[in-house]
Design an enzyme around this catalytic site. Structure first.
Site, short mmCIF file in Angstrom:
data_model
loop_
_atom_site.label_atom_id
_atom_site.label_comp_id
_atom_site.label_asym_id
_atom_site.label_seq_id
_atom_site.Cartn_x
_atom_site.Cartn_y
_atom_site.Cartn_z
N CYS A 115 0.84 -1.21 0.00
CA CYS A 115 0.00 0.00 0.00
C CYS A 115 0.87 1.25 0.00
CB CYS A 115 -0.92 -0.01 1.22
SG CYS A 115 -1.85 1.52 1.39
N CYS A 143 -0.28 4.13 2.19
CA CYS A 143 -0.07 3.91 3.64
C CYS A 143 1.40 4.12 4.01
CB CYS A 143 -0.44 2.49 4.05
SG CYS A 143 -1.95 1.87 3.35
N ASP A 144 2.30 3.61 3.18
CA ASP A 144 3.71 3.49 3.60
C ASP A 144 4.70 4.33 2.81
OD1 ASP A 144 2.86 1.61 5.47
OD2 ASP A 144 3.03 -0.04 4.05
#
Ligand code: NAP
Length: 311
Positions: A134, A137-138
């Site tokens: 993701c 997200c990261d």
């Protein structure tokens, strides 16, 4: 003691929220169960440019927030929890949410799909340690790092582009020379000076120590020569598509060979009367936020009419 509902909706992405909007406005007092990732895949997406109604585009999480607010106006009950068991053998159907029993006359399944993983050695242990599925997200953790994205579809293109906001260099690794992604997305990636392509290569292992710096190397197979190659990186993102979230329904509902729920013709009816499927959980073809929302509307109307017929 169990709680009884006319309509229970599983999933809080665009399909589930649209089903809630329609069933609430039909006075069916829906209950919507939001699972481990409330809002679904849109919450881990950045710009959504192709959802009609937003001339300048909208961020995925914001789109979900707006939909949520719209649904709340009509009185849906939201439950946060994990469904551990379902009983579809008789009506009202039974669902156990965090071990509390719920009964419902009709069920709309909109549990969506999750990131597909490669299943190669090192993937499990290094996930979260330099390896991710993701970008939104990261991505932040990879400022000024050299990273790679694996895949050749729209997800891989989108993630590669997005990650250039952080990384100093992104290599897009794909197992063929042709891309499944749309031409416009591929063009964007080709024009991005921070992105390089490494084609005809497939990962066969991720190497590194989770306790000592995480991912260090992606072991690749050259698909043309069969040779193994090392690709040292600071980070890697797997973006090779999705799998439907249907494990709860294995053996209970008809599915295709990839686990997508089967629906009847151009409806949202599954093989069990009173159980409907909407969104990515039953759609391996379109998989768009707008088509998910559309099928959520169809499932609500199917459920409403089916309930009327039972009375
Ligand atoms: P996808 O279209 O199924 O693409 C998956 C990619 O991963 C393919 O290129 C595939 O390679 C590769 N792949 C699969 N298994 C692999 C493996 N074991 N090893 C190496 N590579 C592997 O999935 P997606 O990109 O997630 O897109 C899904 C849907 O969402 C599409 O309809 C897409 O249009 C939509 N989407 C749209 C947007 C947007 O419009 N902004 C953004 C993201 C997704 P092969 O090509 O060789 O099979």
């Amino acid at each position: 003691m169990s709680t009884s509902h006319k309509v229970l909706i599983l999933g809080g992405g665009p399909a589930g929220l649209t089903a809630a909007l329609y069933t609430a406005r039909a006075n069916l007092e829906p209950v919507l169960v939001e699972g481990p990732q409330p809002g679904g895949q849109l919450t881990i997406t950045t710009d959504v440019e192709n959802f009609p109604g937003f001339a300048e585009g909208i961020m995925g999480p914001e789109l979900i927030e707006v939909m949520h607010k719209q649904v709340e106006r009509f009185g849906t009950q939201f439950i946060h929890g994990t469904v551990s068991k379902v009983d579809l053998s008789s009506r009202p159907f039974g669902l156990w949410i965090d071990d509390k029993e719920h009964r419902c006359d009709s069920l709309i399944i909109a549990t969506g799909a999750s990131a597909r993983l490669l299943g190669v050695p090192g993937e499990d242990t290094l996930m979260g340690y330099g390896l991710s599925a993701c970008a939104t997200c990261d991505g932040f953790f990879f400022r000024e790092k050299e990273i790679c994205v694996i895949g050749g579809g729209d997800s891989a293109m989108e993630e590669a582009n997005f990650l250039t906001k952080f990384a100093s260099k992104v290599t897009l690794i794909h197992r063929r020379e042709e891309f499944r992604a749309s031409a416009i997305m591929v063009d964007r990636v080709k024009k991005n000076p921070k992105i390089e392509f490494l084609l005809n290569r497939a990962p066969i292992a991720f190497e590194g120590d989770p306790q000592a710096g995480g991912l260090k190397n992606v072991k690749l197979k050259n698909m043309q020569t069969g040779a193994e190659e090392d690709f040292p990186v600071d980070g890697a993102f797997v973006a090779i598509g999705h799998v439907p979230n249907t494990s709860l329904f294995k053996g209970l509902l008809d599915m295709d060979e990839n686990g997508y729920l089967e629906v009847q013709g151009r409806t949202t009816y599954t093989n069990i009367p009173g159980v409907f499927a909407a969104g990515d959980v039953s759609d391996h073809r379109y998989r768009q936020a707008i088509s998910a929302a559309g099928s959520g509307c169809m499932a609500a109307i199917d459920a409403e009419r089916w309930l009327e017929e039972q009375e």
